[in-house]
Design a protein around this motif. Structure first.
Motif, PDB file in Angstrom:
ATOM      1  N   SER A 104       4.944   2.001  -4.596  1.00  0.00           N
ATOM      2  CA  SER A 104       4.966   0.809  -3.730  1.00  0.00           C
ATOM      3  C   SER A 104       6.371   0.604  -3.200  1.00  0.00           C
ATOM      4  O   SER A 104       7.331   1.164  -3.718  1.00  0.00           O
ATOM      5  CB  SER A 104       4.518  -0.416  -4.507  1.00  0.00           C
ATOM      6  OG  SER A 104       5.589  -0.925  -5.257  1.00  0.00           O
ATOM      7  N   SER A 105       6.509  -0.254  -2.183  1.00  0.00           N
ATOM      8  CA  SER A 105       7.829  -0.479  -1.580  1.00  0.00           C
ATOM      9  C   SER A 105       8.789  -1.103  -2.579  1.00  0.00           C
ATOM     10  O   SER A 105       9.979  -0.822  -2.580  1.00  0.00           O
ATOM     11  CB  SER A 105       7.693  -1.381  -0.354  1.00  0.00           C
ATOM     12  OG  SER A 105       7.039  -2.572  -0.690  1.00  0.00           O
TER      13      SER A 105
ATOM     14  N   GLU B  31      12.579  -4.097   7.194  1.00  0.00           N
ATOM     15  CA  GLU B  31      11.224  -3.677   6.814  1.00  0.00           C
ATOM     16  C   GLU B  31      11.060  -3.609   5.295  1.00  0.00           C
ATOM     17  O   GLU B  31      10.034  -4.011   4.754  1.00  0.00           O
ATOM     18  CB  GLU B  31      10.895  -2.332   7.465  1.00  0.00           C
ATOM     19  CG  GLU B  31      10.720  -2.466   8.977  1.00  0.00           C
ATOM     20  CD  GLU B  31      10.331  -1.159   9.660  1.00  0.00           C
ATOM     21  OE1 GLU B  31      10.284  -0.122   8.977  1.00  0.00           O
ATOM     22  OE2 GLU B  31      10.080  -1.200  10.884  1.00  0.00           O
ATOM     23  N   ASN B  32      12.094  -3.120   4.599  1.00  0.00           N
ATOM     24  CA  ASN B  32      12.036  -3.046   3.128  1.00  0.00           C
ATOM     25  C   ASN B  32      11.805  -4.427   2.528  1.00  0.00           C
ATOM     26  O   ASN B  32      10.948  -4.623   1.659  1.00  0.00           O
ATOM     27  CB  ASN B  32      13.337  -2.470   2.557  1.00  0.00           C
ATOM     28  CG  ASN B  32      13.502  -0.993   2.857  1.00  0.00           C
ATOM     29  OD1 ASN B  32      12.570  -0.323   3.298  1.00  0.00           O
ATOM     30  ND2 ASN B  32      14.700  -0.476   2.633  1.00  0.00           N
TER      31      ASN B  32
ATOM     32  N   ARG C   8       8.404  -6.088   3.347  1.00  0.00           N
ATOM     33  CA  ARG C   8       7.290  -5.499   2.578  1.00  0.00           C
ATOM     34  C   ARG C   8       7.275  -6.035   1.148  1.00  0.00           C
ATOM     35  O   ARG C   8       6.211  -6.272   0.579  1.00  0.00           O
ATOM     36  CB  ARG C   8       7.376  -3.975   2.592  1.00  0.00           C
ATOM     37  CG  ARG C   8       6.974  -3.400   3.949  1.00  0.00           C
ATOM     38  CD  ARG C   8       6.535  -1.937   3.896  1.00  0.00           C
ATOM     39  NE  ARG C   8       5.992  -1.556   5.192  1.00  0.00           N
ATOM     40  CZ  ARG C   8       6.706  -0.999   6.168  1.00  0.00           C
ATOM     41  NH1 ARG C   8       7.994  -0.759   5.986  1.00  0.00           N
ATOM     42  NH2 ARG C   8       6.148  -0.689   7.326  1.00  0.00           N
TER      43      ARG C   8
ATOM     44  N   LYS D  64       5.743  -9.460   0.816  1.00  0.00           N
ATOM     45  CA  LYS D  64       4.288  -9.543   1.008  1.00  0.00           C
ATOM     46  C   LYS D  64       3.550  -9.919  -0.286  1.00  0.00           C
ATOM     47  O   LYS D  64       2.437 -10.450  -0.240  1.00  0.00           O
ATOM     48  CB  LYS D  64       3.763  -8.194   1.527  1.00  0.00           C
ATOM     49  CG  LYS D  64       2.271  -8.214   1.850  1.00  0.00           C
ATOM     50  CD  LYS D  64       1.794  -6.890   2.425  1.00  0.00           C
ATOM     51  CE  LYS D  64       0.326  -6.989   2.850  1.00  0.00           C
ATOM     52  NZ  LYS D  64      -0.129  -5.754   3.491  1.00  0.00           N
TER      53      LYS D  64
ATOM     54  N   PHE E 160       2.931  -3.704   9.867  1.00  0.00           N
ATOM     55  CA  PHE E 160       2.904  -4.226   8.493  1.00  0.00           C
ATOM     56  C   PHE E 160       1.487  -4.401   7.965  1.00  0.00           C
ATOM     57  O   PHE E 160       1.298  -4.925   6.878  1.00  0.00           O
ATOM     58  CB  PHE E 160       3.659  -5.565   8.442  1.00  0.00           C
ATOM     59  CG  PHE E 160       5.136  -5.404   8.651  1.00  0.00           C
ATOM     60  CD1 PHE E 160       5.986  -5.214   7.560  1.00  0.00           C
ATOM     61  CD2 PHE E 160       5.700  -5.431   9.909  1.00  0.00           C
ATOM     62  CE1 PHE E 160       7.337  -5.043   7.747  1.00  0.00           C
ATOM     63  CE2 PHE E 160       7.050  -5.264  10.102  1.00  0.00           C
ATOM     64  CZ  PHE E 160       7.877  -5.064   9.014  1.00  0.00           C
TER      65      PHE E 160
END
Length: 422
Positions: A1-2, A402-403, A406, A409, A421
């Motif tokens: 996962s991120s 973006e990191n 994410r 979320k 996304f």
């Protein structure tokens, strides 16, 4: 996962000092730093978790936070320090902590609000002098601005990355705005002129975030709201110009009023080169009665509203009522950012939304995400997403943005940030 990717390089020997870690926001940050590193530990046996220390004036607050399970009872140390005291003593405390760490890989997270009324970024200055990377959750523009203008060059010269005004809002909200701007610019080969960026926020009750959030709101009611209109800064009266805003499923349409938020100047001044977009920020709460109470509080003398001790004491006095209302209305935190642009002869608009069930949880998650992004950049300089300097969230590059988005979320029940996304 991120989240695991973000932690991949930082867990083995990262020492984090969470200043104000005994409070609700700081405690949530402590828990997420530990939770995320614990996940990594299970995946890669033999790795040490993040080592967390809580910094604060009173050890009694730290012990009370452990008792109330605000912070874990194991694996969290205490460092006595006073961020509003003598700068030389603060630097000594930081140096003592850094020297006691098992590795040189250190990071300071400043969550000790309310930030209103503070004008001197002493903690950031000391961190830069000691080469310690730094993030904070400052929601006071004048303090954030001084941090940037006075200390950015020194941070660059000494190779220290720092991000100010991060967390959920301000913070993730500004990343949403930057993402909206980026999407509009990518949508057309023609010139894209960003016309306006509107922030809207809704929190049910205090979002479980406790008296400090309430006292910060009172302080904001004494603060003129920074907006930008026709390329110029325009300060207006707080808690005016009500709008109904749709925050998406399970939250719906809510009334919001103008309230000061450093996302506005950071976005207006730093998100695009050239023309300054119109920009404003609004906030509303539940139950509806609270909104009218805030409106009535505004009539109190500003000297009283801006008295940090008086407002904190009033918030503590009101805590049983606040907690009762929180039980009734929940702790939802919802954010919406609308970005409008002129593209050739037509107008285009992007709306981004995010909502979590609990403000206290999501502010800790978001703050930990920013902290780990900075820590990762220090440990892996060739892949660094946050270079040395003092940065606002809106200035961070695409990869860092973006990191963090994410990671943010997690636990959302509304997450509408565009196709990338989904």
């Amino acid at each position: 996962s991120s989240v695991l990717q973000l932690l991949h390089h930082v867990c083995s020997a990262l020492n984090v000092l969470v200043v104000g870690g005994s409070g609700r926001v700081g405690g949530s940050t402590v828990r997420y730093l530990q939770t995320l590193s614990g996940r990594q530990q299970q995946q890669q046996h033999g790795q040490d978790p993040v080592s967390v220390t809580v910094g604060g004036r009173r050890e009694e607050s730290y012990q009370a936070a452990i008792q109330k399970k605000v912070i874990p009872s194991r694996g969290v140390d205490f460092l006595p320090m006073d961020i509003d005291g003598e700068a030389s003593q603060l630097e000594r405390a930081l140096r003592r902590w850094k020297n006691s760490c098992a590795s040189d890989h250190c990071l300071v997270v400043h969550t000790a609000g309310p930030f209103q009324g503070r004008r001197d970024p002493t903690l950031l200055s000391s961190c830069i002098d000691l080469s310690i990377p730094y993030v904070d959750v400052c929601d006071e523009w004048e303090l954030a601005e001084v941090s940037k203008l006075d200390l950015d060059q020194r941070a660059k010269d000494l190779g220290v990355p720092a991000v100010v005004s991060c967390g959920i809002w301000p913070g993730v909200s500004a990343l949403m705005a930057a993402e909206g701007v980026s999407q509009l610019k990518a949508s057309s080969a023609e010139e894209v002129d960003i016309e306006s960026i509107d922030y809207s926020f809704f929190t049910a009750g205090t979002g479980n975030a406790g008296p400090t959030i309430v006292s910060a709101t009172f302080l904001l009611l004494a603060t003129e709201v920074i907006t930008f209109f026709d390329g110029k800064r325009k300060d207006v009266e707080p808690w005016t110009e009500m709008r109904d805003v749709d925050f998406g499923k399970n939250v719906g349409s809510r009334p919001v009023w103008l309230l000061d938020n450093p996302d506005v100047p950071t976005t207006a001044l730093y998100v695009t080169k050239g023309k300054t977009p119109n920009c404003s920020s609004r906030f509303g709460t539940a139950p509806l009665f609270w909104n009218y109470l805030f409106g009535a509080m505004k009539a109190l003398p500003r000297s009283l509203l801006y008295n940090r001790d008086a407002m904190q004491n009033f918030s503590l006095f009101s805590e049983p009522i606040i907690r009762f209302v929180d039980l009734l209305v929940g702790a939802t935190n919802a954010m919406r950012v609308d970005v409008t642009a002129n593209v050739g002869d037509e107008k285009k608009k992007v709306t981004l939304r995010m909502a979590h069930p609990d403000l206290e949880q999501c502010v800790g998650l978001a703050t930990a995400a920013f902290a780990l992004e900075v820590a990762n950049s220090v440990k892996n300089k060739k892949d660094a997403t946050v270079p040395p300097g003092v940065w606002f969230p809106v200035e961070l590059g695409k990869q860092a943005r973006e990191n963090i988005l994410r990671v943010a979320k997690e636990d959302t029940f509304v997450y509408e940030l565009g196709a990338d996304f989904d």
